[in-house]
Write an enzyme that holds these catalytic residues in place. Structure first.
Site, PDB file in Angstrom:
ATOM      1  N   ALA A  66      -3.849   2.973   7.245  1.00  0.00           N
ATOM      2  CA  ALA A  66      -3.412   4.190   6.563  1.00  0.00           C
ATOM      3  C   ALA A  66      -1.929   4.369   6.860  1.00  0.00           C
ATOM      4  CB  ALA A  66      -4.216   5.380   7.073  1.00  0.00           C
ATOM      5  N   GLY A 111      -7.256   1.374   8.348  1.00  0.00           N
ATOM      6  CA  GLY A 111      -7.765   1.543   6.985  1.00  0.00           C
ATOM      7  C   GLY A 111      -7.819   0.235   6.208  1.00  0.00           C
ATOM      8  N   GLU A 114     -10.994  -1.287   7.218  1.00  0.00           N
ATOM      9  CA  GLU A 114     -12.060  -0.482   6.590  1.00  0.00           C
ATOM     10  C   GLU A 114     -12.176  -0.784   5.097  1.00  0.00           C
ATOM     11  OE1 GLU A 114     -10.245   3.058   8.321  1.00  0.00           O
ATOM     12  OE2 GLU A 114     -12.202   3.609   9.115  1.00  0.00           O
ATOM     13  N   GLU A 134      -6.823   2.637  15.747  1.00  0.00           N
ATOM     14  CA  GLU A 134      -6.614   4.088  15.648  1.00  0.00           C
ATOM     15  C   GLU A 134      -6.518   4.782  17.010  1.00  0.00           C
ATOM     16  OE1 GLU A 134      -8.724   2.364  13.775  1.00  0.00           O
ATOM     17  OE2 GLU A 134      -8.672   3.068  11.712  1.00  0.00           O
TER      18      GLU A 134
HETATM   19  N1  COA Z   1       1.886   2.971   8.133  1.00  0.00           N
HETATM   20  C1  COA Z   1       3.157   3.130   7.721  1.00  0.00           C
HETATM   21  N2  COA Z   1       4.083   2.161   7.816  1.00  0.00           N
HETATM   22  C2  COA Z   1       3.694   0.990   8.344  1.00  0.00           C
HETATM   23  C3  COA Z   1       2.393   0.756   8.792  1.00  0.00           C
HETATM   24  C4  COA Z   1       1.454   1.816   8.664  1.00  0.00           C
HETATM   25  N3  COA Z   1       0.167   1.689   9.024  1.00  0.00           N
HETATM   26  N4  COA Z   1       2.317  -0.498   9.284  1.00  0.00           N
HETATM   27  C5  COA Z   1       3.530  -1.034   9.138  1.00  0.00           C
HETATM   28  N5  COA Z   1       4.367  -0.138   8.576  1.00  0.00           N
HETATM   29  C6  COA Z   1       5.786  -0.311   8.223  1.00  0.00           C
HETATM   30  C7  COA Z   1       6.678  -0.286   9.460  1.00  0.00           C
HETATM   31  O1  COA Z   1       6.951   1.043   9.847  1.00  0.00           O
HETATM   32  C8  COA Z   1       7.885  -1.017   8.934  1.00  0.00           C
HETATM   33  O2  COA Z   1       8.627  -0.140   8.125  1.00  0.00           O
HETATM   34  P1  COA Z   1      10.257  -0.068   8.251  1.00  0.00           P
HETATM   35  O3  COA Z   1      10.716  -1.482   7.922  1.00  0.00           O
HETATM   36  O4  COA Z   1      10.648   0.933   7.222  1.00  0.00           O
HETATM   37  O5  COA Z   1      10.538   0.306   9.663  1.00  0.00           O
HETATM   38  C9  COA Z   1       7.283  -2.083   8.031  1.00  0.00           C
HETATM   39  O6  COA Z   1       5.982  -1.611   7.674  1.00  0.00           O
HETATM   40  C10 COA Z   1       7.115  -3.437   8.690  1.00  0.00           C
HETATM   41  O7  COA Z   1       6.361  -3.259   9.874  1.00  0.00           O
HETATM   42  P2  COA Z   1       6.846  -3.746  11.332  1.00  0.00           P
HETATM   43  O8  COA Z   1       6.163  -2.908  12.331  1.00  0.00           O
HETATM   44  O9  COA Z   1       8.340  -3.823  11.369  1.00  0.00           O
HETATM   45  O10 COA Z   1       6.260  -5.233  11.342  1.00  0.00           O
HETATM   46  P3  COA Z   1       5.878  -6.089  12.640  1.00  0.00           P
HETATM   47  O11 COA Z   1       5.624  -7.473  12.132  1.00  0.00           O
HETATM   48  O12 COA Z   1       6.867  -5.899  13.723  1.00  0.00           O
HETATM   49  O13 COA Z   1       4.488  -5.470  13.159  1.00  0.00           O
HETATM   50  C11 COA Z   1       2.270  -4.590  12.865  1.00  0.00           C
HETATM   51  C12 COA Z   1       3.330  -5.555  12.344  1.00  0.00           C
HETATM   52  C13 COA Z   1       1.105  -4.604  11.876  1.00  0.00           C
HETATM   53  C14 COA Z   1       1.765  -5.067  14.239  1.00  0.00           C
HETATM   54  C15 COA Z   1       2.861  -3.181  12.991  1.00  0.00           C
HETATM   55  O14 COA Z   1       3.497  -2.864  11.785  1.00  0.00           O
HETATM   56  C16 COA Z   1       1.847  -2.112  13.280  1.00  0.00           C
HETATM   57  O15 COA Z   1       1.385  -1.988  14.407  1.00  0.00           O
HETATM   58  N6  COA Z   1       1.483  -1.297  12.261  1.00  0.00           N
HETATM   59  C17 COA Z   1       0.581  -0.192  12.434  1.00  0.00           C
HETATM   60  C18 COA Z   1      -0.849  -0.691  12.509  1.00  0.00           C
HETATM   61  C19 COA Z   1      -1.795   0.464  12.717  1.00  0.00           C
HETATM   62  O16 COA Z   1      -1.823   1.097  13.755  1.00  0.00           O
HETATM   63  N7  COA Z   1      -2.632   0.735  11.692  1.00  0.00           N
HETATM   64  C20 COA Z   1      -3.616   1.764  11.744  1.00  0.00           C
HETATM   65  C21 COA Z   1      -3.108   3.009  11.157  1.00  0.00           C
HETATM   66  S1  COA Z   1      -4.360   4.264  11.168  1.00  0.00           S
END
Ligand code: COA
Length: 260
Positions: A66, A111, A114, A134
């Site tokens: 999400a 999400g 999911e 989460e």
């Molecule tokens: N919601 C909003 N933005 C997200 C996102 C999410 N769930 N997951 C990634 N992004 C965005 C990042 O903020 C970043 O945006 P920016 O370039 O404007 O800063 C972009 O996507 C790229 O992500 P980044 O974190 O730089 O990539 P990474 O390769 O370093 O890491 C992940 C990848 C997936 C490990 C990391 O993005 C992450 O932990 N995301 C959240 C995962 C999460 O907790 N999901 C559950 C949400 S309920």
């Protein structure tokens, strides 16, 4: 119908739906969820769509969860409303009556995991990663993860993923039954289509009723589920598809199903 956050293309009976926010790793913001709901309704309604392949844009993510920026603004009541809306969208996809294959091309987190769980079959690329992170954000799964994940992989494995928030790779996801198959990234689209085409070569009516019996039956008692199955079995006996399928077998030829 045009979408801002989805690519939607129908080719030869298959709707290819791509969540298209690669710069945000295809995170599910409110607009994506609204458009996914519209897409699910279209899939259910259009007879020319017989199956679906759902994937994420770009090489890195299926869906990274999400949209955390949206979640950061929510209070208790809109948080609950968001979860109910998201659950309903995924349920519309799951009960659209057509087989939905998730082609998981990278991160499937929160999400995103999911969403994959609401699809009927999951094919993962070797670089895919899965998790329900989460709890690390101070929230818990809200789009069905606490319900579908234990139904798919068992309570213990589901709780390990949900309570630790740790990611697993595609090989581990396959080992625990979270995905049906793991393929090289370059083969993901072709393998997903091959699998779906195999399903579409069978009787659409039988596929539809088998899907319904499994999806609805899981929420019923065994006796109710068995009755639903028997009703479907009887219903199919009234179709040209059953006559054709059985006759083709006896005549040692390939069946030609019409969906009637
Ligand atoms: N919601 C909003 N933005 C997200 C996102 C999410 N769930 N997951 C990634 N992004 C965005 C990042 O903020 C970043 O945006 P920016 O370039 O404007 O800063 C972009 O996507 C790229 O992500 P980044 O974190 O730089 O990539 P990474 O390769 O370093 O890491 C992940 C990848 C997936 C490990 C990391 O993005 C992450 O932990 N995301 C959240 C995962 C999460 O907790 N999901 C559950 C949400 S309920």
């Amino acid at each position: 119908m045009s979408y801002q956050t989805l690519l939607f293309d129908v080719t030869d009976g298959i709707a290819h739906v791509t969540i298209n926010r690669p710069d945000k790793l295809n995170a599910l913001n409110d607009q994506v969820m609204a458009e996914l709901g519209q897409a699910a309704d279209r899939i259910a309604a259009e007879a020319s769509i017989r199956g679906v392949i759902l994937t994420g844009a770009g090489p890195k993510a299926f869906v990274a969860g999400a949209d955390i920026a949206d979640l950061a603004k929510q209070g208790p009541f809109d948080g609950k409303a968001r979860a109910l809306r998201g659950q309903a969208v995924l349920r519309r996809l799951e009960t659209c009556g057509k087989p939905v294959v998730a082609a998981i091309n990278g991160f499937a987190l929160g999400g995103g995991c999911e969403l994959a769980l609401a699809c009927h079959i999951r094919i993962a690329s070797e670089n895919a990663k899965f998790g329900q992170p989460e709890v690390k954000l101070g929230i818990a799964p809200g789009y069905g993860g606490t319900q579908r994940l234990p139904r798919l992989v068992g309570k213990g494995r589901a709780l390990q993923l949900i309570l630790t928030g740790e990611m697993i790779d595609a090989a581990e996801a396959y080992r625990i039954g979270l995905v049906n198959k793991v393929v090289p990234a370059a083969d993901l689209a072709a393998e997903s289509e091959k699998l779906l085409r195999g399903i579409l070569a069978t009787s659409p009516l039988a596929v539809r009723l088998a899907l319904e019996a499994v999806e609805r039956g899981l929420d019923m008692s065994l006796d109710e589920g068995l009755l639903l199955e028997a009703n479907h079995f009887g219903l199919l006996a009234a179709t040209a598809d059953m006559k054709e399928g059985l006759t083709a077998f006896l005549e040692k030829r390939a069946a030609k199903f019409t969906g009637c």
